[in-house]
Structure formats: C-alpha cells, structure tokens
Design a protein around this motif. Structure first.
Motif, PDB file in Angstrom:
ATOM      1  N   TYR A 190       0.835  -1.203   0.000  1.00 18.60           N
ATOM      2  CA  TYR A 190       0.000   0.000   0.000  1.00 18.60           C
ATOM      3  C   TYR A 190       0.871   1.255   0.000  1.00 18.60           C
ATOM      4  O   TYR A 190       0.645   2.185  -0.775  1.00 18.60           O
ATOM      5  CB  TYR A 190      -0.945  -0.026   1.208  1.00 18.60           C
ATOM      6  N   LEU A 191       1.895   1.266   0.846  1.00 20.73           N
ATOM      7  CA  LEU A 191       2.805   2.414   0.897  1.00 20.73           C
ATOM      8  C   LEU A 191       3.535   2.601  -0.431  1.00 20.73           C
ATOM      9  O   LEU A 191       3.692   3.725  -0.915  1.00 20.73           O
ATOM     10  CB  LEU A 191       3.810   2.250   2.040  1.00 20.73           C
ATOM     11  N   CYS A 192       3.981   1.505  -1.013  1.00 21.54           N
ATOM     12  CA  CYS A 192       4.636   1.593  -2.322  1.00 21.54           C
ATOM     13  C   CYS A 192       3.668   2.197  -3.344  1.00 21.54           C
ATOM     14  O   CYS A 192       4.045   3.089  -4.106  1.00 21.54           O
ATOM     15  CB  CYS A 192       5.118   0.219  -2.783  1.00 21.54           C
ATOM     16  N   GLY A 193       2.439   1.710  -3.327  1.00 22.98           N
ATOM     17  CA  GLY A 193       1.430   2.221  -4.246  1.00 22.98           C
ATOM     18  C   GLY A 193       1.157   3.698  -4.059  1.00 22.98           C
ATOM     19  O   GLY A 193       0.973   4.441  -5.035  1.00 22.98           O
ATOM     20  N   LEU A 194       1.132   4.148  -2.802  1.00 25.86           N
ATOM     21  CA  LEU A 194       0.926   5.572  -2.534  1.00 25.86           C
ATOM     22  C   LEU A 194       2.036   6.425  -3.149  1.00 25.86           C
ATOM     23  O   LEU A 194       1.834   7.605  -3.423  1.00 25.86           O
ATOM     24  CB  LEU A 194       0.868   5.840  -1.019  1.00 25.86           C
ATOM     25  N   HIS A 195       3.197   5.808  -3.340  1.00 23.93           N
ATOM     26  CA  HIS A 195       4.337   6.529  -3.910  1.00 23.93           C
ATOM     27  C   HIS A 195       4.605   6.141  -5.364  1.00 23.93           C
ATOM     28  O   HIS A 195       5.705   6.317  -5.879  1.00 23.93           O
ATOM     29  CB  HIS A 195       5.579   6.317  -3.034  1.00 23.93           C
ATOM     30  N   GLY A 196       3.576   5.592  -6.007  1.00 18.99           N
ATOM     31  CA  GLY A 196       3.649   5.319  -7.433  1.00 18.99           C
ATOM     32  C   GLY A 196       4.455   4.102  -7.832  1.00 18.99           C
ATOM     33  O   GLY A 196       4.811   3.951  -8.996  1.00 18.99           O
TER      34      GLY A 196
ATOM     35  N   TYR B  41      11.185   3.068  -2.453  1.00 19.99           N
ATOM     36  CA  TYR B  41      10.004   2.228  -2.626  1.00 19.99           C
ATOM     37  C   TYR B  41      10.239   1.098  -3.621  1.00 19.99           C
ATOM     38  O   TYR B  41       9.625   0.042  -3.503  1.00 19.99           O
ATOM     39  CB  TYR B  41       8.793   3.093  -2.984  1.00 19.99           C
ATOM     40  N   GLU B  42      11.124   1.304  -4.585  1.00 20.18           N
ATOM     41  CA  GLU B  42      11.490   0.220  -5.507  1.00 20.18           C
ATOM     42  C   GLU B  42      12.173  -0.912  -4.734  1.00 20.18           C
ATOM     43  O   GLU B  42      11.868  -2.083  -4.925  1.00 20.18           O
ATOM     44  CB  GLU B  42      12.405   0.722  -6.628  1.00 20.18           C
ATOM     45  N   LYS B  43      13.103  -0.542  -3.859  1.00 22.43           N
ATOM     46  CA  LYS B  43      13.797  -1.535  -3.025  1.00 22.43           C
ATOM     47  C   LYS B  43      12.784  -2.234  -2.115  1.00 22.43           C
ATOM     48  O   LYS B  43      12.818  -3.458  -1.941  1.00 22.43           O
ATOM     49  CB  LYS B  43      14.893  -0.847  -2.203  1.00 22.43           C
ATOM     50  N   ALA B  44      11.884  -1.459  -1.531  1.00 24.81           N
ATOM     51  CA  ALA B  44      10.859  -2.040  -0.653  1.00 24.81           C
ATOM     52  C   ALA B  44       9.998  -3.038  -1.424  1.00 24.81           C
ATOM     53  O   ALA B  44       9.679  -4.109  -0.912  1.00 24.81           O
ATOM     54  CB  ALA B  44       9.992  -0.939  -0.051  1.00 24.81           C
ATOM     55  N   ALA B  45       9.638  -2.702  -2.665  1.00 29.39           N
ATOM     56  CA  ALA B  45       8.812  -3.605  -3.477  1.00 29.39           C
ATOM     57  C   ALA B  45       9.544  -4.919  -3.718  1.00 29.39           C
ATOM     58  O   ALA B  45       8.941  -5.998  -3.629  1.00 29.39           O
ATOM     59  CB  ALA B  45       8.444  -2.931  -4.799  1.00 29.39           C
ATOM     60  N   GLU B  46      10.835  -4.847  -3.989  1.00 33.06           N
ATOM     61  CA  GLU B  46      11.631  -6.064  -4.188  1.00 33.06           C
ATOM     62  C   GLU B  46      11.652  -6.898  -2.905  1.00 33.06           C
ATOM     63  O   GLU B  46      11.464  -8.120  -2.940  1.00 33.06           O
ATOM     64  CB  GLU B  46      13.061  -5.685  -4.581  1.00 33.06           C
ATOM     65  N   LEU B  47      11.862  -6.249  -1.783  1.00 30.81           N
ATOM     66  CA  LEU B  47      11.884  -6.955  -0.504  1.00 30.81           C
ATOM     67  C   LEU B  47      10.513  -7.561  -0.193  1.00 30.81           C
ATOM     68  O   LEU B  47      10.426  -8.667   0.346  1.00 30.81           O
ATOM     69  CB  LEU B  47      12.318  -6.010   0.618  1.00 30.81           C
TER      70      LEU B  47
END
Length: 177
Positions: A79-85, A149-155
């Motif tokens: 959700y947080l990643c999505g909020l940041h595109g 957020y890209e790194k977070a998405a990978e994790l």
C-alpha cells in the motif's frame, strides 16, 4: 448522522490518524479503528435516513478494509509503495537474487527431508521467522528511512515467498502435533 467523512481521507493512514510509515503502532491502529467503528457502525444508524445508513455502511466497510491492509505488513508495504507510485508487479516480476532463491530451495529440501521430524521442522521455522524479521527490518529501512520504494517492493516480493513457505511449514508442523 454519520460524523466521519470518507471523501475527506481516502488514505488509510490519514483515516486512522497515523503517520504514513511502515513501522506503525498496532495498538494505536486498533484504538483508532474501534473509535471509528463505534461512530459509524451500521447498527448505530439503523433508525437514520437511508443516506445515513448507506454512509455508515460505506465507512464501516472502508474502516475494515483499511484495518486489514495496515495490520498486515505485506499489504501495508504494498500500500505504501502504491501511494508513492511504485507497483510491486507481484504477478509479473518474480525475479529474485540468486542467494535468496538458493535459500528457498534449501528450505524446501529441508521441509521434504524432515517431514516427520517435529524438532527439525521447529528449528527450520525459527530460521524462517528470523529471516522474516530481517526482511521486515529492511523494508522498514527502505520505506521509513531511505524512501526507496522500488527496493521495498523487491523486498516485499521476497517476503511473500517467505510467508508462503512459512505457512506450508506451519501446516507440516501442525500435521505432526
């Protein structure tokens, strides 16, 4: 009359009055949820107008969805990643680092090898849970500190693999108990 205004906040964090970050105070989330549910629960508006009843139902549904999303670390991170595109592309991006994939294969082999050894499976579960905690910390660092957020998405994609394996491992342990 329904007090909460859904249109004023379509952001789950704002809705509950929480800081928009990965590490959240789950008890504060629960308290905010209960306060909102107390206000908008459809039973409280059973004698209200059709509009009030409909708004109360919408708010209660939104609160439930928001709660479930924020309580679950994977859903909260996505959700947080999505909020940041940033779209984690869970369906199409399954590329993972080689070391991570090797670890997954070793865990799967251990699960097969120790299918009837409760102590070995519990030891494996401890290892999996430790790995999960490390990744959760890395996600918190990526989101809350580095705004990566890209790194977070990978994790988060990796965490999905770990969670799925942990559920299978838990099933194997439960079958032996």
């Amino acid at each position: 009359m329904v007090v909460a205004n859904l249109s004023a906040s379509d952001n789950y964090f704002q809705f509950f009055g929480l800081n928009q970050q990965f590490k959240i105070d789950l008890s504060a989330l629960d308290q905010a949820y209960l306060a909102i549910q107390k206000e908008v629960h459809p039973d409280r508006h059973a004698r209200g107008s059709d509009t009030d009843q409909r708004l109360a139902m919408q708010m209660a549904t939104f609160a439930n969805t928001a709660l479930q999303t924020l309580k679950n670390p994977i859903q909260r991170g996505l959700y947080l990643c999505g909020l940041h595109g940033v779209d984690a592309k869970l369906e199409t991006n399954t590329a993972m680092p080689a070391a991570f994939l090797m670890q997954q294969m070793e865990w799967r082999e251990s699960l097969d090898d120790y299918a009837n050894d409760l102590a070995a499976l519990e030891t494996l579960m401890t290892e999996v849970e430790q790995s999960k905690q490390i990744i959760l910390s890395e996600i918190a660092q990526a989101i809350d500190v580095d705004s990566s957020y890209e790194k977070a998405a990978e994790l988060l994609r990796g965490l999905l693999f770990i969670d799925k394996f942990a559920a299978e491992l838990d099933d194997a342990i439960s079958a032996l108990v």
